[in-house]
Scaffold this active site. Structure first.
Site, PDB file in Angstrom:
ATOM      1  N   CYS A 110       0.667  -1.069   0.114  1.00 26.34           N
ATOM      2  CA  CYS A 110       0.036   0.125  -0.039  1.00 26.34           C
ATOM      3  C   CYS A 110       0.985   1.408  -0.019  1.00 26.34           C
ATOM      4  O   CYS A 110       0.390   2.492  -0.355  1.00 26.34           O
ATOM      5  CB  CYS A 110      -0.948  -0.018   1.212  1.00 26.34           C
ATOM      6  SG  CYS A 110      -2.025  -1.554   1.326  1.00 26.34           S
ATOM      7  N   HIS A 406      -9.894   1.766  -1.611  1.00 30.14           N
ATOM      8  CA  HIS A 406      -8.379   1.751  -1.658  1.00 30.14           C
ATOM      9  C   HIS A 406      -7.588   1.008  -2.684  1.00 30.14           C
ATOM     10  O   HIS A 406      -7.104  -0.308  -2.300  1.00 30.14           O
ATOM     11  CB  HIS A 406      -7.899   1.386  -0.283  1.00 30.14           C
ATOM     12  CG  HIS A 406      -6.418   1.086   0.189  1.00 30.14           C
ATOM     13  ND1 HIS A 406      -5.467   1.578  -0.377  1.00 30.14           N
ATOM     14  CD2 HIS A 406      -5.872  -0.084   0.911  1.00 30.14           C
ATOM     15  CE1 HIS A 406      -4.212   1.211  -0.089  1.00 30.14           C
ATOM     16  NE2 HIS A 406      -4.600   0.123   0.898  1.00 30.14           N
ATOM     17  N   CYS A 436       0.012   3.011   6.087  1.00 33.29           N
ATOM     18  CA  CYS A 436       0.425   1.556   6.502  1.00 33.29           C
ATOM     19  C   CYS A 436       0.665   0.774   5.598  1.00 33.29           C
ATOM     20  O   CYS A 436      -0.296   0.886   4.251  1.00 33.29           O
ATOM     21  CB  CYS A 436      -0.618   1.077   7.679  1.00 33.29           C
ATOM     22  SG  CYS A 436      -2.197   0.858   7.107  1.00 33.29           S
TER      23      CYS A 436
END
Length: 449
Positions: A110, A406, A436
């Site tokens: 990510c 996301h 994160c």
């Protein structure tokens, strides 16, 4: 006769030669993305390459870069097919940029989009390039399916036997194939070292920090409401290029409330029984999308007449031992931020905006709780006192991942563009980015104006 090559690429300015001790400021000029979408919905037949090309071409159009040779394009995807080994370069070749533009693929789960920006920024800061583009793309709709590993090994051995002309061995190997071997290997949403999904990992951390269900639902509802307000006000219009008939993020729920979210059942942390609190409503969904950000030197921005929205001042990457060290999988930003603050002589309160990626509402709230906790800050971070609380009214003021969704590698570019625009509108100030990532990692950055 072949068409004459474009001369625009050849006229791109050379990067200024820099003294070894000279570090240039890196300007954020802007960004672009396509609307994010829930998995297996409006982008179900679209590839990573198509999405990233659309986001890149939207940026090219917005900043007048058609036919230009950028210093470099750095981007990546977390989930990609074997054929996409050179994804970013293929995107450049299919885009409106000059084909003479070099490209690099990177991947840090990510954190990919933000790490891509760091790589471009470093080259600008050192005078190696004048402007570059960073970004990321991801699709869980067009996820790569691999050949079953047992079948793969048999086929490799069969290929060797065939190459040697050993027909007997070839036939013997092929008879070993079983119907079950035809089932493909699918991407797994689980950490290889633990077998737990990211959500189940975070459920344990959320429980450890005593984060309530109500607090998570409040954060999720506010994210949807903030993003909805931003769309209604037209604030997102110059950050997003419509794509595939989609004009807005399709996961957004403008009417989201705590009361509605409270009706959802937990989907993560079922090992906690009645103590489980993480639902589909306060967790990000699997999704598809792409984003890019344009970075440049101050000199290049002035030469081209680009308005500088903000400057990328510093960044930090951290990792934690979530396997044997007793730390939560997604807690690395809690360690990265204080290192960066100390290096810059700042406190956690010295920011006008906080853009904290909402992988899960529980992750955001666990991180904030850790910074407020004296024992954590002393024992884990080595600090004499807690970092303290933040002003929650400055947190994700235009919504974040819980509302927008996301697509893993695309989140960094979205956040950079959002924060830079917020700082431009304010006229001055400072913003914190925190993301994160899988594998127990975290990437953070500071933007200023």
């Amino acid at each position: 006769m072949a068409d004459k090559p474009s001369t625009k690429a050849a006229k791109a300015p050379k990067a200024a030669s820099q003294d070894a001790a000279t570090i240039r400021r890196v300007a954020v000029i802007g960004g672009n993305r396509i609307p994010f979408a829930r998995s297996n919905s409006v982008y179900s037949g679209v590839s990573n390459q198509e999405m990233l090309t659309a986001a890149l071409d939207g940026l090219v159009d917005r900043f007048g870069l058609e036919g230009e040779r950028a210093g470099e394009v750095v981007a990546g995807a977390v989930l990609k097919h074997a054929r996409d080994f050179n994804l970013t370069r293929e995107v450049v070749l299919g885009s409106k940029l000059s084909p003479a533009t070099p490209a690099t693929d990177i991947q840090q789960a990510c954190g990919t989009g933000l790490q891509a920006a760091f790589q471009v920024a470093n080259k600008i800061a050192l005078g190696k390039i004048e402007f570059g583009i960073a970004g990321g793309t991801d699709t869980t709709s067009d996820a790569p399916l691999a050949v079953n590993d047992k079948l793969r090994k048999i086929l490799l051995q069969a290929n060797q036997a065939n190459a040697k002309g050993d027909k007997k061995a070839l036939v013997k190997l092929l008879t070993k194939i079983r119907p079950s071997y035809l089932a493909p290997d699918q991407p797994r949403n689980a950490e290889p070292r633990t077998g737990l999904s990211m959500g189940d990992h975070q459920a344990l951390t959320t429980h450890e920090w005593g984060i309530t269900r109500e607090a998570q639902d409040e954060l999720a509802a506010r994210s949807h409401q903030n993003l909805a307000a931003a769309w209604e006000a037209g604030w997102q219009d110059d950050l997003v290029t419509p794509f595939n008939g989609v004009e807005r993020d399709n996961h957004l729920r403008p009417d989201s409330t705590v009361e509605k979210l409270a009706k959802l059942k937990p989907v993560f942390g079922k090992q906690l029984g009645d103590a489980a609190t993480m639902t589909a409503g306060n967790s990000t969904p699997l999704s598809d999308g792409a984003s890019v950000a344009l970075l440049a030197s101050e000199e290049e921005a002035t030469r081209r007449g680009w308005d500088v929205k903000a400057f990328l001042v510093d960044y930090e990457t951290a990792a934690v031992d979530y396997v044997n060290g007793g730390e939560g999988l997604l807690m690395a930003p809690a360690y990265a931020v204080p290192r960066m603050l100390e290096r810059n002589g700042l406190t956690l309160q010295d920011f006008d905006f906080y853009e904290i990626h909402e992988a899960f509402a529980g992750q955001v709230l666990s991180t904030l709780a850790a910074w407020e906790d004296a024992d954590f800050c002393k024992q884990r971070l080595g600090l004499d006192s807690p970092l303290g609380s933040i002003d929650r009214s400055k947190l994700n003021v235009k919504g974040s991942s819980l509302a927008a969704a996301h697509p893993f590698a695309a989140t960094g570019g979205r956040i950079i563009a959002n924060l830079a625009k917020l700082l431009e509108e304010k006229g001055s100030g400072r913003g914190l980015i925190s993301i994160c990532a899988a594998g127990g990692q975290g990437v953070v950055a500071i933007l200023e104006r």
